[in-house]
Design a protein around this motif. Structure first.
Motif, short mmCIF file in Angstrom:
data_model
loop_
_atom_site.label_atom_id
_atom_site.label_comp_id
_atom_site.label_asym_id
_atom_site.label_seq_id
_atom_site.Cartn_x
_atom_site.Cartn_y
_atom_site.Cartn_z
N ILE A 364 -8.08 -2.90 1.06
CA ILE A 364 -7.19 -2.46 0.73
C ILE A 364 -6.84 -1.05 -0.04
O ILE A 364 -7.12 -0.39 -0.34
N VAL A 365 -5.22 -0.21 0.79
CA VAL A 365 -4.73 1.08 0.08
C VAL A 365 -4.20 1.18 -0.89
O VAL A 365 -2.86 0.17 -1.12
N ILE A 366 -3.62 2.29 -1.48
CA ILE A 366 -2.97 2.13 -2.99
C ILE A 366 -2.33 3.83 -2.08
O ILE A 366 -2.26 4.21 -1.67
N PRO A 367 -0.73 2.98 -2.29
CA PRO A 367 -0.10 4.42 -2.30
C PRO A 367 -0.59 5.34 -3.12
O PRO A 367 -0.76 5.48 -4.73
N ASN A 368 -0.35 6.90 -2.50
CA ASN A 368 -1.08 7.90 -2.84
C ASN A 368 -1.64 8.29 -3.03
O ASN A 368 -2.04 9.07 -3.97
N VAL A 369 -2.55 7.08 -3.59
CA VAL A 369 -4.20 7.85 -3.67
C VAL A 369 -4.82 7.94 -2.24
O VAL A 369 -4.58 7.43 -1.34
N PRO A 370 -5.07 9.57 -2.03
CA PRO A 370 -5.94 10.02 -2.00
C PRO A 370 -7.15 8.91 -0.62
O PRO A 370 -7.75 8.57 -1.01
N PHE A 371 -7.08 9.39 0.81
CA PHE A 371 -7.44 8.14 1.37
C PHE A 371 -8.83 9.66 2.05
O PHE A 371 -8.29 11.10 2.57
#
Length: 559
Positions: A364-371
């Motif tokens: 799951i990816v969270i908005p505006n958290v660096p990948f």
């Protein structure tokens, strides 16, 4: 119907000792002593303590504190109900001596200790009677510090903890509390250390220290208990502590602290070779990896290199230092082949290298958290066009990513994306996106990820007041592990979003210098560590319960 059979067998009688009544829980009691408790004009070389029952000694040499300290501890002799302490040092005149036994004296049967047993006498005409109480905590964790050494000095020079034994000492208990007794109605300088080597002196860099901002004036009737925060200072010694070469392409150099000043490494016999390494520091900055980037250096099993760096002298001043280091790469298989006379086989070169991601496939990816991409080796170039993100749910391609290199670690790259809730994405990285210094490129990477659903997470808002300059709010796990931090200038609101349901804690840092991190103190410069506060609540004991699709809000004041 189930049946039960009850059989009786004869057996021998068991002889047991009589119980003798209830268990003894009463500790020994001092019934007489030479000299008497709080006696004056004592001039002998031996103290005799007589108790009302047989005693034992438990770690007396470790637990006994004598204030003021003696160069040599007295020789203990214990027999039956008596304890003798014979001095090998000459006692100072007109001095009150206090013996803190802690719980070292116990009874012979049940080991019931005399807790906080104190014995005192004076070699002068009077005995000092004032006392000082306080508590010692760790400046970073806010936890009580046990066995810290509390030291008082009747003079006030800053160098005293480094060079001079204190006039009065005490140790903290498991709750961080201490009590100094038999003190004079004068002013004292107070310093606390975690005296790891037991020499009553401060070993900077290896021990923690705390101090009172002002002198302790016991003549002041309004003086109350004192609180001290101990901290670890930055190591004042900058020296080379070691080096090795466990991998052919990595030279590792170790320092006593994060090195300050210019630093350069060059081969002894190849002065014309430049830019042959990339430096990667560890999290503390005191260990440096030098990644070799030139083939002519890489292929050497033995490498002599000159290290130019800054080293502290006896006055802690930095001076230029040059050391010659001999790096060896030893590979057992190679040595065995040479001994057997076999021809060495050139190892097969890999076609590409794998890239690790901060979010695994299916995550799951969270908005505006660096990948984050983490590479196995530094690279000389990267091409962000090799990375594409496809919105599977809506069957559209996302805009190109803006790939940024980390400012410290040469193997880390990241980008930020405004991921949409519950949208499925496919991230593709093609070979050639990253190219290392030996022209090897990354393998193909393809992962499936999904945008986080905000309704499955909680939000925590903290309204701050009493902020002097700036503040840092840290979100911790229930066990106190760091998770995330937010900074704010002045009073304001800090908001943590996309918090997984669960239990959390909060830590607040009074960021007095506004550098965005907690700073330790400096004893010689009279700088206390930046203050840290933990969120506390009587009902929850500081634990914050975050629920899905709920907004939580609380108030916190630094005053």
């Amino acid at each position: 119907m189930a049946g039960f059979m009850f059989l009786l067998f004869p057996r021998c009688a068991k002889v047991v000792s009589p119980t003798g009544g209830p268990k003894d829980t009463i500790p020994p009691e001092l019934i007489s002593s030479i000299p008497k408790q709080n006696a004056t004009r004592f001039s002998d070389q031996k103290v005799v303590l007589e108790f009302d029952e047989f005693i034992q000694l438990k770690d007396l040499q470790q637990k006994l504190l004598i204030s003021p300290p003696l160069k040599n501890k007295p020789i203990p002799k214990q027999k039956g109900k008596r304890l003798e302490l014979e001095f090998t040092d000459t006692l100072m005149p007109n001095t009150t001596y206090t013996f803190y036994f802690s719980d070292a004296i116990v009874d012979n049967n049940e080991s019931n200790p005399i807790n906080n047993f104190i014995f005192a006498f004076s070699t002068g005409e009077t005995i000092d009677t004032l006392l000082l109480k306080g508590k010692v905590k760790n400046a970073l964790t806010d936890e009580a510090v046990e066995n810290a050494l509390v030291m008082l000095y009747p003079t006030f020079t800053d160098t005293l903890p480094y060079t001079t034994l204190p006039s009065h000492i005490a140790k903290t208990d498991k709750d961080g509390k201490f009590m100094l007794v038999n003190l004079k109605p004068v002013k004292y300088k107070l310093v606390v250390i975690t005296d790891n080597n037991g020499n009553y002196l401060y070993n900077q860099g290896a021990e923690e220290i705390g101090f009172s901002d002002s002198l302790i004036n016991l003549a002041d009737s309004n003086f109350k208990e004192i609180g001290i925060r101990v901290f670890r200072e930055v190591n004042p010694h900058q020296i080379l502590t070691g080096y090795d070469r466990t991998e052919r392409n990595i030279l590792t150099i170790y320092f006593s602290r994060k090195p300050i000043g210019p630093l350069n490494l060059k081969p002894v016999d190849e002065s014309k070779i430049t830019d042959w390494y990339i430096v990667e520091p560890d999290n503390n900055g005191d260990t440096l990896k030098f990644w070799i980037t030139k083939p002519e250096i890489l292929e050497r099993d033995t490498l002599l290199a000159v290290l130019e760096y800054q080293k502290t002298d006896s006055l802690y001043k930095l001076n230029s230092q040059i050391d010659t280091l001999r790096f060896l790469f030893y590979k057992e298989e190679t040595q065995q082949s040479r001994r057997k006379g076999k021809k060495e086989v050139e190892p097969k070169k890999e076609k590409g290298f794998a890239v690790n991601t901060s979010i695994p496939s299916g995550g799951i990816v969270i908005p505006n958290v660096p990948f984050v991409f983490t590479l196995p080796v530094p690279v000389k170039q990267f091409d962000a066009s090799g990375i594409t993100i496809f919105n599977v749910t809506d069957s559209i391609s996302e805009p190109p990513v803006e790939l940024l290199a980390d400012s410290i670690n040469p193997r880390i790259f990241r980008f930020v994306e405004d991921w949409k809730p519950n949208i499925s994405y496919k991230l593709l990285m093609l070979p050639g996106t990253f190219t290392d210094y030996f022209n090897q490129t990354n393998d193909t990477l393809m992962i499936n990820i999904t945008g986080a659903d905000p309704e499955k997470y909680g939000i925590l808002k903290i309204n701050l007041s009493g902020v002097y300059k700036s503040a840092i709010v840290e979100l911790l796990s229930e066990k106190g592990e760091f998770l995330e931090a937010k900074s704010v200038n002045g009073n304001g609101t800090v908001e943590f979003t996309f918090i997984k349901p669960g239990k959390y804690r909060l830590r607040f840092i009074d960021d007095a210098n506004g550098n965005g991190k907690w700073d330790s103190g400096n004893y010689m410069k009279h700088i206390q560590p930046e203050k840290i506060f933990y969120f506390t609540d009587e009902k929850t004991k500081g634990v914050i319960n975050i629920r899905a699709n709920w907004d939580s809000e609380l108030q916190f004041s630094f005053k």
